[in-house]
Design a protein around this motif. Structure first.
Motif, PDB file in Angstrom:
ATOM      1  N   PHE A 176       0.843  -1.207   0.000  1.00 47.38           N
ATOM      2  CA  PHE A 176       0.000   0.000   0.000  1.00 47.38           C
ATOM      3  C   PHE A 176       0.871   1.247   0.000  1.00 47.38           C
ATOM      4  CE2 PHE A 176      -2.008   3.445   2.393  1.00 47.38           C
ATOM      5  CZ  PHE A 176      -3.181   3.626   1.673  1.00 47.38           C
ATOM      6  N   ALA A 177       1.874   1.267   0.873  1.00 49.92           N
ATOM      7  CA  ALA A 177       2.758   2.430   0.962  1.00 49.92           C
ATOM      8  C   ALA A 177       3.524   2.643  -0.335  1.00 49.92           C
ATOM      9  CB  ALA A 177       3.728   2.261   2.126  1.00 49.92           C
ATOM     10  N   GLN A 178       3.958   1.555  -0.958  1.00 49.50           N
ATOM     11  CA  GLN A 178       4.728   1.673  -2.197  1.00 49.50           C
ATOM     12  C   GLN A 178       3.878   2.200  -3.349  1.00 49.50           C
ATOM     13  OE1 GLN A 178       7.907   1.374  -1.796  1.00 49.50           O
ATOM     14  NE2 GLN A 178       7.594   0.592   0.275  1.00 49.50           N
ATOM     15  N   ALA A 179       2.574   2.015  -3.252  1.00 51.10           N
ATOM     16  CA  ALA A 179       1.673   2.439  -4.323  1.00 51.10           C
ATOM     17  C   ALA A 179       1.237   3.894  -4.187  1.00 51.10           C
ATOM     18  CB  ALA A 179       0.445   1.534  -4.355  1.00 51.10           C
ATOM     19  N   HIS A 180       1.672   4.560  -3.111  1.00 53.81           N
ATOM     20  CA  HIS A 180       1.272   5.947  -2.858  1.00 53.81           C
ATOM     21  C   HIS A 180       2.514   6.795  -2.593  1.00 53.81           C
ATOM     22  CE1 HIS A 180      -2.443   3.710  -2.037  1.00 53.81           C
ATOM     23  NE2 HIS A 180      -3.087   4.833  -2.309  1.00 53.81           N
ATOM     24  N   PRO A 181       2.389   8.103  -2.778  1.00 48.14           N
ATOM     25  CA  PRO A 181       3.528   8.977  -2.457  1.00 48.14           C
ATOM     26  C   PRO A 181       3.947   8.823  -0.995  1.00 48.14           C
ATOM     27  CG  PRO A 181       1.842  10.174  -3.678  1.00 48.14           C
ATOM     28  CD  PRO A 181       1.233   8.860  -3.311  1.00 48.14           C
ATOM     29  N   LYS A 182       5.264   8.845  -0.752  1.00 49.85           N
ATOM     30  CA  LYS A 182       5.771   8.800   0.623  1.00 49.85           C
ATOM     31  C   LYS A 182       5.503  10.145   1.302  1.00 49.85           C
ATOM     32  CE  LYS A 182       7.499   4.612   0.465  1.00 49.85           C
ATOM     33  NZ  LYS A 182       8.939   4.342   0.635  1.00 49.85           N
ATOM     34  N   ASP A 183       5.632  10.154   2.617  1.00 52.39           N
ATOM     35  CA  ASP A 183       5.291  11.365   3.363  1.00 52.39           C
ATOM     36  C   ASP A 183       6.196  12.543   3.019  1.00 52.39           C
ATOM     37  OD1 ASP A 183       3.268   9.970   4.514  1.00 52.39           O
ATOM     38  OD2 ASP A 183       4.020  10.086   6.568  1.00 52.39           O
ATOM     39  N   GLY A 184       7.454  12.258   2.687  1.00 57.43           N
ATOM     40  CA  GLY A 184       8.329  13.342   2.273  1.00 57.43           C
ATOM     41  C   GLY A 184       7.797  14.056   1.045  1.00 57.43           C
ATOM     42  N   ILE A 195      -6.649   9.584   1.915  1.00 59.11           N
ATOM     43  CA  ILE A 195      -7.350   9.189   3.142  1.00 59.11           C
ATOM     44  C   ILE A 195      -8.443   8.170   2.814  1.00 59.11           C
ATOM     45  CG2 ILE A 195      -8.996  11.111   3.089  1.00 59.11           C
ATOM     46  CD1 ILE A 195      -7.465   9.483   6.253  1.00 59.11           C
ATOM     47  N   ALA A 196      -9.094   8.314   1.662  1.00 58.02           N
ATOM     48  CA  ALA A 196     -10.114   7.340   1.275  1.00 58.02           C
ATOM     49  C   ALA A 196      -9.493   5.955   1.092  1.00 58.02           C
ATOM     50  CB  ALA A 196     -10.807   7.785  -0.014  1.00 58.02           C
ATOM     51  N   ASP A 197      -8.342   5.899   0.452  1.00 59.64           N
ATOM     52  CA  ASP A 197      -7.643   4.624   0.278  1.00 59.64           C
ATOM     53  C   ASP A 197      -7.157   4.076   1.617  1.00 59.64           C
ATOM     54  OD1 ASP A 197      -8.045   4.850  -2.428  1.00 59.64           O
ATOM     55  OD2 ASP A 197      -5.971   5.392  -2.906  1.00 59.64           O
ATOM     56  N   LEU A 198      -6.657   4.957   2.478  1.00 53.81           N
ATOM     57  CA  LEU A 198      -6.148   4.522   3.785  1.00 53.81           C
ATOM     58  C   LEU A 198      -7.255   3.927   4.645  1.00 53.81           C
ATOM     59  CD1 LEU A 198      -3.661   4.476   5.700  1.00 53.81           C
ATOM     60  CD2 LEU A 198      -4.519   6.668   6.612  1.00 53.81           C
ATOM     61  N   VAL A 199      -8.415   4.531   4.622  1.00 52.63           N
ATOM     62  CA  VAL A 199      -9.547   4.014   5.407  1.00 52.63           C
ATOM     63  C   VAL A 199      -9.893   2.591   4.975  1.00 52.63           C
ATOM     64  CG1 VAL A 199     -12.039   4.283   5.762  1.00 52.63           C
ATOM     65  CG2 VAL A 199     -10.512   6.242   6.060  1.00 52.63           C
ATOM     66  N   GLU A 200      -9.861   2.323   3.681  1.00 54.93           N
ATOM     67  CA  GLU A 200     -10.153   0.967   3.215  1.00 54.93           C
ATOM     68  C   GLU A 200      -9.016   0.011   3.568  1.00 54.93           C
ATOM     69  OE1 GLU A 200     -13.161   0.303   2.188  1.00 54.93           O
ATOM     70  OE2 GLU A 200     -13.534   2.450   2.461  1.00 54.93           O
ATOM     71  N   GLU A 201      -7.786   0.467   3.418  1.00 60.91           N
ATOM     72  CA  GLU A 201      -6.627  -0.385   3.664  1.00 60.91           C
ATOM     73  C   GLU A 201      -6.535  -0.824   5.126  1.00 60.91           C
ATOM     74  OE1 GLU A 201      -2.923  -2.370   3.197  1.00 60.91           O
ATOM     75  OE2 GLU A 201      -4.463  -1.768   1.751  1.00 60.91           O
ATOM     76  N   THR A 202      -6.934   0.027   6.039  1.00 65.34           N
ATOM     77  CA  THR A 202      -6.730  -0.241   7.471  1.00 65.34           C
ATOM     78  C   THR A 202      -7.937  -0.870   8.153  1.00 65.34           C
ATOM     79  OG1 THR A 202      -7.392   2.047   7.952  1.00 65.34           O
ATOM     80  CG2 THR A 202      -5.024   1.595   7.746  1.00 65.34           C
ATOM     81  N   GLU A 203      -8.950  -1.291   7.376  1.00 66.10           N
ATOM     82  CA  GLU A 203     -10.177  -1.806   8.000  1.00 66.10           C
ATOM     83  C   GLU A 203      -9.888  -2.971   8.943  1.00 66.10           C
ATOM     84  OE1 GLU A 203     -14.687  -3.348   6.921  1.00 66.10           O
ATOM     85  OE2 GLU A 203     -13.224  -3.039   5.304  1.00 66.10           O
ATOM     86  N   ASP A 204      -9.072  -3.917   8.530  1.00 64.30           N
ATOM     87  CA  ASP A 204      -8.794  -5.069   9.390  1.00 64.30           C
ATOM     88  C   ASP A 204      -8.034  -4.663  10.650  1.00 64.30           C
ATOM     89  OD1 ASP A 204     -10.050  -6.715   7.604  1.00 64.30           O
ATOM     90  OD2 ASP A 204      -8.203  -7.442   6.661  1.00 64.30           O
ATOM     91  N   TYR A 205      -7.262  -3.599  10.556  1.00 59.52           N
ATOM     92  CA  TYR A 205      -6.424  -3.150  11.678  1.00 59.52           C
ATOM     93  C   TYR A 205      -7.221  -2.351  12.702  1.00 59.52           C
ATOM     94  CZ  TYR A 205      -2.397  -0.997  14.027  1.00 59.52           C
ATOM     95  OH  TYR A 205      -1.482  -0.575  14.950  1.00 59.52           O
ATOM     96  N   VAL A 206      -8.034  -1.415  12.228  1.00 60.11           N
ATOM     97  CA  VAL A 206      -8.763  -0.535  13.158  1.00 60.11           C
ATOM     98  C   VAL A 206     -10.140  -1.077  13.521  1.00 60.11           C
ATOM     99  CG1 VAL A 206      -7.529   1.468  12.259  1.00 60.11           C
ATOM    100  CG2 VAL A 206      -9.812   0.945  11.385  1.00 60.11           C
ATOM    101  N   GLY A 207     -10.675  -1.996  12.710  1.00 59.81           N
ATOM    102  CA  GLY A 207     -11.975  -2.585  12.998  1.00 59.81           C
ATOM    103  C   GLY A 207     -13.083  -2.016  12.138  1.00 59.81           C
ATOM    104  N   ALA A 208     -14.149  -2.806  12.003  1.00 60.68           N
ATOM    105  CA  ALA A 208     -15.260  -2.444  11.111  1.00 60.68           C
ATOM    106  C   ALA A 208     -16.003  -1.197  11.581  1.00 60.68           C
ATOM    107  CB  ALA A 208     -16.227  -3.619  10.990  1.00 60.68           C
TER     108      ALA A 208
END
Length: 246
Positions: A25-33, A200-213
């Motif tokens: 996921f991180a590799q597919a998006h711009p890094k924070d820098g 943020i839209a992509d991050l919300v989907e990516e982290t569903e298993d981590y943060v919970g439904a």
């Protein structure tokens, strides 16, 4: 000094990248820098941003060669025992001693507080994730701002006790210390002004298993709102210009 316009000064900023995510996921998006460079250059295209991957042990040789620094967010915890975290804390204390202007976001906001004697603890209410509307507290000496600013968020830890000499300048949902200022050289936010709407839209989907439904569903619903990216970008720029002038 409220509303005073500072002349535009070309600056060289060090972006201290703390994000430890190296997933697909991180590799597919711009890094924070890159995200922070874009945010800065949307306001000041001629400013130079040098990115240092501090999470890999890459630090500036002399931070005072820069006009200021930004410390990014990270899925890491400021309580982690990794060597780079301790080295970052030492750098933060050095920047504080020499009044080097520094802006911190999320992990950066927490790291500055902890390094300078504050306290960071888990949020009793759990995750703040998605869009959050933050309340402006008092005035910023370098710019006018609206009573509320919308920003994107993804955190479960927060600053609960400020370093000596710091004061709150914004407050968000379940997060009293949403941002603070210390002296003329430190400005922070618990939130993520660098995140775009699509990220943020992509991050919300990516982290569903981590943060919970439940957290994910609330975050999805919150994204009917969009962050005030331009408003907060101007606050960051105004801070560096004001801090340099003073």
């Amino acid at each position: 000094m409220q509303n005073e316009k500072c002349p535009e000064i070309k600056m060289r900023l060090a972006i201290l990248m703390t994000n430890t995510d190296e997933s697909d996921f991180a590799q597919a998006h711009p890094k924070d820098g890159e995200k922070f460079t874009t945010l800065i250059q949307e306001q000041r295209p001629d400013w130079d941003c040098a990115v240092f991957s501090v999470k890999d042990g890459e630090f500036p040789v002399d931070i005072q060669e820069f006009d200021g620094a930004l410390i990014t967010g990270s899925p890491a915890s400021v309580h982690d025992s990794d060597a780079w975290v301790a080295q970052l804390f030492e750098l933060i204390r050095d920047m504080d001693r020499h009044a080097v202007p520094v802006f911190g976001a999320c992990f950066g906001h927490q790291a500055i507080a902890l390094a300078l004697g504050g306290t960071v603890s888990p949020n009793p209410q759990g995750w703040v994730h998605g869009y959050a509307r933050t309340d402006s507290v008092g005035d910023l000496p370098w710019c006018a701002r609206p009573a509320q600013v919308g920003l994107y968020a993804s955190h479960i830890e927060q600053v609960v006790e400020l370093p000596e000499g710091a004061h709150v300048v914004s407050s968000g949902p379940d997060c009293m210390v949403g941002g603070y200022v210390k002296g003329r050289h430190i400005f922070t936010t618990q939130y993520h002004p660098e995140m775009t709407d699509s990220f943020i839209a992509d991050l919300v989907e990516e982290t569903e298993d981590y943060v919970g439904a439940e957290v994910t569903e609330a975050a999805r619903a919150s994204l009917k709102n969009t962050a005030d990216r331009d408003v907060f970008g101007k606050q960051i720029i105004g801070f560096f210009e004001w801090a340099t002038k003073h």
